[in-house]
Scaffold this active site. Structure first.
Site, PDB file in Angstrom:
ATOM      1  N   LYS A   1      -0.725  18.638 -51.050  1.00 30.07           N
ATOM      2  CA  LYS A   1      -1.917  19.175 -51.723  1.00 30.07           C
ATOM      3  C   LYS A   1      -2.896  18.065 -52.113  1.00 30.07           C
ATOM      4  O   LYS A   1      -4.113  18.217 -51.964  1.00 30.07           O
ATOM      5  CB  LYS A   1      -1.503  19.993 -52.946  1.00 30.07           C
ATOM      6  CG  LYS A   1      -0.716  21.241 -52.540  1.00 30.07           C
ATOM      7  CD  LYS A   1      -0.301  22.088 -53.700  1.00 30.07           C
ATOM      8  CE  LYS A   1       0.779  23.092 -53.309  1.00 30.07           C
ATOM      9  NZ  LYS A   1       0.472  23.933 -52.166  1.00 30.07           N
TER      10      LYS A   1
ATOM     11  N   ASN B   1      -4.529  16.708 -48.901  1.00 28.30           N
ATOM     12  CA  ASN B   1      -5.437  17.710 -48.315  1.00 28.30           C
ATOM     13  C   ASN B   1      -6.777  17.740 -49.061  1.00 28.30           C
ATOM     14  O   ASN B   1      -7.850  17.797 -48.457  1.00 28.30           O
ATOM     15  CB  ASN B   1      -4.820  19.112 -48.391  1.00 28.30           C
ATOM     16  CG  ASN B   1      -3.595  19.274 -47.509  1.00 28.30           C
ATOM     17  OD1 ASN B   1      -3.339  18.437 -46.637  1.00 28.30           O
ATOM     18  ND2 ASN B   1      -2.824  20.323 -47.732  1.00 28.30           N
TER      19      ASN B   1
ATOM     20  N   ASP C   1      -6.467  24.300 -50.739  1.00 31.10           N
ATOM     21  CA  ASP C   1      -6.844  22.883 -50.902  1.00 31.10           C
ATOM     22  C   ASP C   1      -8.246  22.630 -50.336  1.00 31.10           C
ATOM     23  O   ASP C   1      -9.007  21.824 -50.889  1.00 31.10           O
ATOM     24  CB  ASP C   1      -5.831  21.976 -50.188  1.00 31.10           C
ATOM     25  CG  ASP C   1      -4.440  22.117 -50.773  1.00 31.10           C
ATOM     26  OD1 ASP C   1      -4.332  22.360 -51.992  1.00 31.10           O
ATOM     27  OD2 ASP C   1      -3.453  22.007 -50.018  1.00 31.10           O
TER      28      ASP C   1
ATOM     29  N   SER D   1      -7.277  21.691 -39.649  1.00 27.19           N
ATOM     30  CA  SER D   1      -8.189  22.845 -39.654  1.00 27.19           C
ATOM     31  C   SER D   1      -9.455  22.569 -40.481  1.00 27.19           C
ATOM     32  O   SER D   1     -10.339  23.420 -40.551  1.00 27.19           O
ATOM     33  CB  SER D   1      -7.466  24.073 -40.233  1.00 27.19           C
ATOM     34  OG  SER D   1      -7.268  23.930 -41.630  1.00 27.19           O
TER      35      SER D   1
HETATM   36  O1  RIB Z   1      -1.323  23.638 -49.962  1.00 26.79           O
HETATM   37  C1  RIB Z   1      -0.780  23.411 -48.696  1.00 26.79           C
HETATM   38  C2  RIB Z   1       0.125  22.227 -48.754  1.00 26.79           C
HETATM   39  O2  RIB Z   1       1.232  22.532 -49.572  1.00 26.79           O
HETATM   40  C3  RIB Z   1       0.714  21.808 -47.437  1.00 26.79           C
HETATM   41  O3  RIB Z   1      -0.045  20.851 -46.773  1.00 26.79           O
HETATM   42  C4  RIB Z   1       2.096  21.297 -47.823  1.00 26.79           C
HETATM   43  O4  RIB Z   1       2.278  19.957 -47.538  1.00 26.79           O
HETATM   44  C5  RIB Z   1       2.248  21.607 -49.307  1.00 26.79           C
HETATM   45  O5  RIB Z   1       1.995  20.504 -50.069  1.00 26.79           O
END
Ligand code: RIB
Length: 308
Positions: A39, A42, A251, A290
């Site tokens: 998270k 991301n 995220d 993505s």
């Molecule tokens: O929010 C999605 C994320 O949750 C994924 O990328 C995974 O790694 C977890 O952390």
């Protein structure tokens, strides 16, 4: 625009399944992708792709996944000065995406579980130059609390995404946060109240506001997001698209919200921009794979962005 993300990184192992196996059963999945996730990472990658300068404070392990993650930060223009190596495995996330594009995620925190308050202190000088600090809950809670205290001390706004839901998160340890951005489950856990409809969301969010949090923005998946603040509440509906994979869409929303808010200071505009970025992300497979680059996003949504 500088943003500090004190948070996790994971390597996402995504299986596209037709159904989950029953106990003792083996089922075949038609497709698999591996990519960078977590998270914290991301949200950091989203901010950086959109044009923010990002400092990431995180821990990777001592394995091949660590090299992949560090290279990924570098490729995305994120400062790795505070990406620390640990004698542990890197964080990994086995993820299962069903034919309706819904996901189930397991996280193995690995090195992320070792990110400490002193790691944050070591990054203090760089954090102090930022306009926003972003946090999630895939690192130890003491590190989250310590970072919020640091943000308050430095006068830097803090955005906390209380995900994944943690029953141990204490409301009295996160006062002064500018933004708390939970989903419905996380809001229910944090407030101790049931969250079924908009009225429930508003009542539960009031509990958070009463504890000293300034803005609560509840992400409601395909319904959109609700901003609850002292003066009332504002709903921003989701942008409709045909989703193929919703992994990491939350995220993408939070990262785009943060970047836009730092740029404009306008919460509603930031939510309306983030709903487009998140919707765009679910039309492609994977997590960070993505997320659109800034230029690509601005060109694809030029018409809608002119009206946000
Ligand atoms: O929010 C999605 C994320 O949750 C994924 O990328 C995974 O790694 C977890 O952390």
């Amino acid at each position: 625009m500088s943003i500090a993300v004190v948070g996790s990184n994971m390597v996402d192992l995504i299986s596209y399944i037709t159904r989950m196996p029953a106990e003792g059963e083996t089922v075949e999945a038609p497709d698999f992708r591996m990519g960078c996730g977590g998270k914290g990472a991301n949200q950091a990658v989203t901010c950086s792709r959109l044009g923010s300068t990002v400092t990431m404070v995180t821990r990777v392990g001592n394995d091949l996944f660590a090299d992949t993650t560090i290279r990924n930060f570098e490729d995305n223009g994120i400062s790795t000065a505070h990406v620390l190596r640990t004698e542990a495995t890197s964080g990994v996330a086995p993820i299962f995406v069903d034919p309706d594009s819904k996901n189930s995620i397991i996280i193995v925190k690995g090195a992320n579980a070792h990110l400490s308050p002193s790691d944050v202190d070591a990054a203090r000088e760089d954090i102090a130059r930022c306009s926003l600090i972003m946090l999630q809950l895939e690192v130890p809670l003491e590190t989250v609390y310590h970072t919020i205290e640091l943000g308050n001390e430095l006068g830097i706004p803090v955005l906390l995404n209380p995900a994944p839901a943690s029953p141990e998160l204490r409301l009295d340890r996160i006062p002064g946060a500018e933004f708390v951005m939970p989903n419905e489950t996380e809001l229910s856990l944090l407030s101790g109240m049931p969250v079924e409809d908009r009225e429930d969301v508003e009542k539960a969010a009031q509990v958070l506001l009463a504890s000293g949090i300034r803005n609560v923005i509840v992400t409601l998946g395909s319904k959109g997001a609700l901003w609850v603040h002292e003066g009332g509440s504002t709903m921003v509906d989701a942008h409709r698209v045909d989703a193929v994979d919703t992994t990491g869409a939350g995220d993408a929303f939070i990262g785009c919200f943060a970047h836009t808010w730092v740029e404009t200071g306008d919460i509603e505009r930031s939510m309306r921009t983030a709903r487009l970025y998140a919707a765009d992300s679910v039309t492609r497979h994977g997590t960070q794979s993505s997320y659109a680059q800034g230029e690509e996003f601005r060109a694809r949504f030029a018409e809608q962005l002119a009206e946000v």
